[in-house]
Design a protein around this motif. Structure first.
Motif, PDB file in Angstrom:
ATOM      1  N   UNK A  43      12.604  59.025  23.132  1.00  0.00           N
ATOM      2  CA  UNK A  43      13.121  59.198  24.016  1.00  0.00           C
ATOM      3  C   UNK A  43      14.571  58.003  23.832  1.00  0.00           C
ATOM      4  N   UNK A  44      15.038  58.058  24.564  1.00  0.00           N
ATOM      5  CA  UNK A  44      16.700  57.953  24.382  1.00  0.00           C
ATOM      6  C   UNK A  44      16.120  56.629  23.924  1.00  0.00           C
ATOM      7  N   UNK A  45      17.782  54.915  23.991  1.00  0.00           N
ATOM      8  CA  UNK A  45      17.625  54.118  23.536  1.00  0.00           C
ATOM      9  C   UNK A  45      16.866  54.122  25.182  1.00  0.00           C
ATOM     10  N   UNK A  46      17.935  53.904  26.096  1.00  0.00           N
ATOM     11  CA  UNK A  46      18.241  53.669  27.424  1.00  0.00           C
ATOM     12  C   UNK A  46      16.169  53.429  28.197  1.00  0.00           C
ATOM     13  N   UNK A  80      13.385  57.872  36.052  1.00  0.00           N
ATOM     14  CA  UNK A  80      14.173  58.745  37.308  1.00  0.00           C
ATOM     15  C   UNK A  80      15.459  59.832  36.116  1.00  0.00           C
ATOM     16  N   UNK A  81      15.761  58.416  34.619  1.00  0.00           N
ATOM     17  CA  UNK A  81      17.030  59.078  34.221  1.00  0.00           C
ATOM     18  C   UNK A  81      16.488  60.494  33.631  1.00  0.00           C
ATOM     19  N   UNK A  84      16.070  63.514  35.889  1.00  0.00           N
ATOM     20  CA  UNK A  84      17.135  63.925  36.113  1.00  0.00           C
ATOM     21  C   UNK A  84      18.204  65.472  34.758  1.00  0.00           C
ATOM     22  N   UNK A  85      17.838  64.233  33.516  1.00  0.00           N
ATOM     23  CA  UNK A  85      18.318  65.388  32.482  1.00  0.00           C
ATOM     24  C   UNK A  85      17.632  66.371  32.334  1.00  0.00           C
ATOM     25  N   UNK A  86      16.252  66.149  32.812  1.00  0.00           N
ATOM     26  CA  UNK A  86      15.495  67.911  32.910  1.00  0.00           C
ATOM     27  C   UNK A  86      15.975  68.535  33.262  1.00  0.00           C
ATOM     28  N   UNK A 149       4.436  60.249  32.236  1.00  0.00           N
ATOM     29  CA  UNK A 149       5.257  61.376  32.682  1.00  0.00           C
ATOM     30  C   UNK A 149       6.530  61.679  31.516  1.00  0.00           C
ATOM     31  N   UNK A 150       7.157  60.470  31.455  1.00  0.00           N
ATOM     32  CA  UNK A 150       8.332  60.221  30.722  1.00  0.00           C
ATOM     33  C   UNK A 150       7.866  61.082  29.224  1.00  0.00           C
TER      34      UNK A 150
END
Length: 271
Positions: A43-46, A80-81, A84-86, A149-150
């Motif tokens: 995962x990204x840092x966010x 959500x992040x 939206x990216x995927x 999910x992530x």
């Protein structure tokens, strides 16, 4: 130059929230509650920050009970992040979850488990629920759905598709055990004891499904029990939209996920 006034004496230690007294004997005991919420390394840092904060909020609900509810809503920033990216679209969270399920990026079961998370956030925004809506135990189950999910969405497309098709992830028995244990640990919504909705007594419905699930865990439902379980699921489908309290909605949504998981194990194999 430090212009802040000196602290008047030593800082007081935080006091445990009395509502958390049944969760753990002490703060250290809260660690086991969130131990299996493992951050996805890719995962990204966010996303990592949002998920880790959610996990720690549950841990710290030992001192402030409302942190459990905040943990669920905060975890949705990460979900959500990633969605939206995927999907490469900018849509409301509910539409993103639906689109991901339609595209088989997540399973229908996982999409159903995410529904009460989104519903809780909406209820908080509309003022129909408070930050004390969830128990920490229920919050763990909901945040776990977000973590799951992530993790699935961050996998390579082929791996995510395999999971959505039901060929990856935990063995079915493990999944049933986890869903069953989460339900057993979640307290029944006290204000809905004795409540009848559209002719369905919620306490009896909960007890009927629990008995059927226990039979499945103990060795497997017979065909008559499976038929009763599907009738219970129909009652859940009828009553859930009419429940107007956030925790009760999440409780019975979780029960529906559990019931449908058991029922699906008895569907005939396609030939």
């Amino acid at each position: 130059m430090n212009t802040l006034p000196p602290v008047p004496g030593p800082l007081r230690l935080p006091v445990p929230d009395p509502r958390a007294r049944d969760l753990a004997p002490d703060y250290a005991g809260m660690h086991a509650l969130v131990d299996d919420l493992v951050l996805p390394g890719e995962a990204s840092m966010y996303v990592m920050s949002a998920l880790e904060t959610s996990r720690e909020l549950i841990r710290h609900s030992y001192y402030r009970y409302e942190f459990a509810t905040v943990a669920v809503t905060h975890s949705l920033f990460a979900l959500e992040h990633v969605l939206a990216e995927r999907l490469a679209v900018d849509e409301p969270l509910g539409d993103l979850i639906e689109s991901a399920a339609d595209a088989r990026l997540i399973t229908a079961e996982l999409a159903a488990a995410l529904a009460p998370c989104r519903s809780l956030r909406d209820s908080l925004g509309q003022g129909t629920a408070t930050s004390g809506a969830l128990t920490p135990t229920r919050a763990v189950a909901m945040v776990r759905a977000v973590f799951d999910a992530v993790s699935v969405l961050l996998r390579p497309p082929s791996a995510a598709a395999a999971t959505a098709a039901g060929t990856g992830g935990a063995p079915p028995g493990d999944r049933l055990g986890r869903l069953w244990e989460e339900h057993r640990r979640a307290p029944f919504p006290a204000s809905f004891r004795g409540v009848d909705i559209e002719g369905v007594d919620l306490v009896l419905l909960d007890a009927d499904i629990a008995g059927l699930v226990q039979s499945e865990v103990d060795g497997g439902l017979e065909s008559a029990g499976v038929a009763v379980l599907w009738r219970c699921i129909a009652d859940l489908d009828k009553t859930l939209p009419l429940i107007n309290e956030a925790y009760c909605t999440s409780y019975f949504t979780g029960l529906r996920t559990l019931a449908r998981f058991v029922a699906a194990r008895h569907l005939p194999t396609a030939t």
